[in-house]
Scaffold this active site. Structure first.
Site, PDB file in Angstrom:
ATOM      1  N   ARG A  99       0.997  -1.141   0.065  1.00 35.38           N
ATOM      2  CA  ARG A  99       0.007   0.164  -0.169  1.00 35.38           C
ATOM      3  C   ARG A  99       0.854   1.210   0.011  1.00 35.38           C
ATOM      4  NH1 ARG A  99      -5.256   1.311   3.304  1.00 35.38           N
ATOM      5  NH2 ARG A  99      -6.299  -0.079   2.004  1.00 35.38           N
ATOM      6  N   HIS A 126      -7.698   0.394  -6.444  1.00 42.70           N
ATOM      7  CA  HIS A 126      -7.754  -0.367  -5.027  1.00 42.70           C
ATOM      8  C   HIS A 126      -8.515  -1.719  -5.396  1.00 42.70           C
ATOM      9  CE1 HIS A 126      -7.921  -1.664  -1.089  1.00 42.70           C
ATOM     10  NE2 HIS A 126      -8.606  -0.545  -0.609  1.00 42.70           N
ATOM     11  N   GLN A 129     -10.346  -4.253  -3.042  1.00 38.99           N
ATOM     12  CA  GLN A 129     -11.627  -3.806  -2.672  1.00 38.99           C
ATOM     13  C   GLN A 129     -12.745  -3.965  -3.636  1.00 38.99           C
ATOM     14  OE1 GLN A 129     -12.409  -2.050   0.478  1.00 38.99           O
ATOM     15  NE2 GLN A 129     -14.670  -2.726  -0.399  1.00 38.99           N
ATOM     16  N   ASP A 208     -17.994   6.933  -1.653  1.00 36.10           N
ATOM     17  CA  ASP A 208     -16.574   6.809  -0.862  1.00 36.10           C
ATOM     18  C   ASP A 208     -16.039   8.073  -0.362  1.00 36.10           C
ATOM     19  OD1 ASP A 208     -14.111   6.103  -0.149  1.00 36.10           O
ATOM     20  OD2 ASP A 208     -13.231   5.638  -2.145  1.00 36.10           O
ATOM     21  N   CYS A 248     -16.498   1.370   1.003  1.00 35.83           N
ATOM     22  CA  CYS A 248     -15.353   0.619   1.111  1.00 35.83           C
ATOM     23  C   CYS A 248     -14.951   0.594   2.890  1.00 35.83           C
ATOM     24  CB  CYS A 248     -14.199   0.865   0.262  1.00 35.83           C
ATOM     25  SG  CYS A 248     -13.581   2.680   0.442  1.00 35.83           S
ATOM     26  N   ARG A 276     -13.831  -8.866   2.087  1.00 38.85           N
ATOM     27  CA  ARG A 276     -12.398  -8.757   1.793  1.00 38.85           C
ATOM     28  C   ARG A 276     -11.506  -9.912   2.189  1.00 38.85           C
ATOM     29  NH1 ARG A 276     -10.268  -3.536   1.490  1.00 38.85           N
ATOM     30  NH2 ARG A 276      -7.965  -4.770   1.281  1.00 38.85           N
TER      31      ARG A 276
HETATM   32  N1   CP Z   1     -11.400  -0.509   2.659  1.00 39.35           N
HETATM   33  C1   CP Z   1      -9.933  -0.261   2.893  1.00 39.35           C
HETATM   34  O1   CP Z   1      -8.924  -0.655   2.176  1.00 39.35           O
HETATM   35  O2   CP Z   1      -9.779  -0.252   4.482  1.00 39.35           O
HETATM   36  P1   CP Z   1      -8.459   0.172   5.086  1.00 39.35           P
HETATM   37  O3   CP Z   1      -7.858   1.513   4.552  1.00 39.35           O
HETATM   38  O4   CP Z   1      -8.827   0.016   6.746  1.00 39.35           O
HETATM   39  O5   CP Z   1      -7.609  -1.039   4.804  1.00 39.35           O
END
Ligand code: CP
Length: 288
Positions: A99, A126, A129, A208, A248, A276
């Protein structure tokens, strides 16, 4: 997979996407074993995370493997050559999830590392997600056929990935996005300005955060621009009676989504969060 990595939905074709979703459903029924015994996932985080961190680590535990939680600023990614550091991760570990702040960094890590790399979110995509979102829609609606997905608000990395996935499974997508905040990638979505157009007859409504990581300095301006794009009960009432709501998380309650919608029976947001775990298990099994 088209290559060794899963960096965007463009790395898989429609067949592989459906295969991953079906495998996720099986894994959700606990049909898994210690098949990743002695396998190690390195997780590298340059940004905060709850779901991505915990779901990937738990997925590895359930499958008999191990996950390393690495904070970017505590590694020599901060001062070394990014490809060299990624190459070394690949010498020790079986798979890497990252990430980072921008997609170029994700690409460099994938280039440097001989082992599969998963994009755990960057500025553009992402994809993990989107897998969970698609699984949730499939679980509730049973099929993607004839489904209208309405996106409300900012064209975030989740938007980019979900739109690619929606195109692959044949969902119609209408996105209400304010002028000047158009998507950074080419998508199949019909872009409109009026949120009511995206919500009308929608089977799925998604939103979002208005202030994604990295946009904190624009917070006040963004709140003003996106205010008319709130997913609230009035907007939800325009959609089909059985419309479901996705987000998300983390959500800024009272901003992009109201609490009454987030906590309503139409919200499948926590099912989406749980998914997830199941989609990432499928992904790990496919890639390792
Ligand atoms: N939706 C998501 O990726 O959550 P986090 O940022 O908490 O990993």
């Amino acid at each position: 997979m088209k290559g060794k990595d899963f960096l965007t939905l463009l790395d898989i074709d429609q067949n592989k996407l459906m295969e991953l979703l079906k495998l996720s459903l099986m894994l959700k029924e606990n049909l898994y074993s210690d098949c990743l015994k002695k396998k190690t996932l390195a997780m590298l985080f340059a940004k905060t995370s709850t779901r991505t961190r915990v779901s990937f680590e738990t997925a590895m535990t359930h499958l008999g493997g191990h996950a390393l939680d690495l904070k970017w600023e505590e590694t020599n990614f901060v001062k070394g050559n990014i490809k060299d550091e990624a190459r070394v991760l690949g010498l020790y570990c079986d798979i890497v999830m990252v990430r980072v702040f921008n997609h170029n960094q994700t690409l460099k890590i994938a280039e440097g590392c001989e082992k599969p790399v998963i994009n755990g979110m960057d500025d553009l995509y992402h994809p993990c997600q989107a897998l969970a979102d698609l699984l949730t829609i499939l679980e509730v609606k049973k099929s993607f056929k004839g489904i209208k997905l309405g996106w409300i608000g900012d064209a975030t990395n989740v938007f980019n990935s979900l739109m690619l996935g929606a195109k692959m499974v044949g969902m119609e997508t209408v996105a209400a996005i304010p002028e000047g905040y158009e998507p950074r990638i080419k998508t199949n979505a019909t872009i409109v300005r009026d949120p009511k157009k995206a919500a009308r007859e929608a089977d799925v409504l998604v939103t979002d955060t208005w202030v994604s990581l990295g946009f904190e300095k624009e917070k006040e301006e963004r709140i003003k621009v996106f205010k008319p794009y709130q997913l609230n009960s009035k907007l939800l009432s325009i959609a089909k009676k059985d419309c479901i709501v996705l987000h998300c998380l983390p959500a800024q309650r009272g901003y992009e989504i109201t609490s009454d919608v987030l906590d309503s029976p139409q919200s499948v947001i926590f099912q989406e969060a749980e998914n997830r775990l199941h989609t990432e298990k499928a992904l790990l099994l496919d890639l390792i």
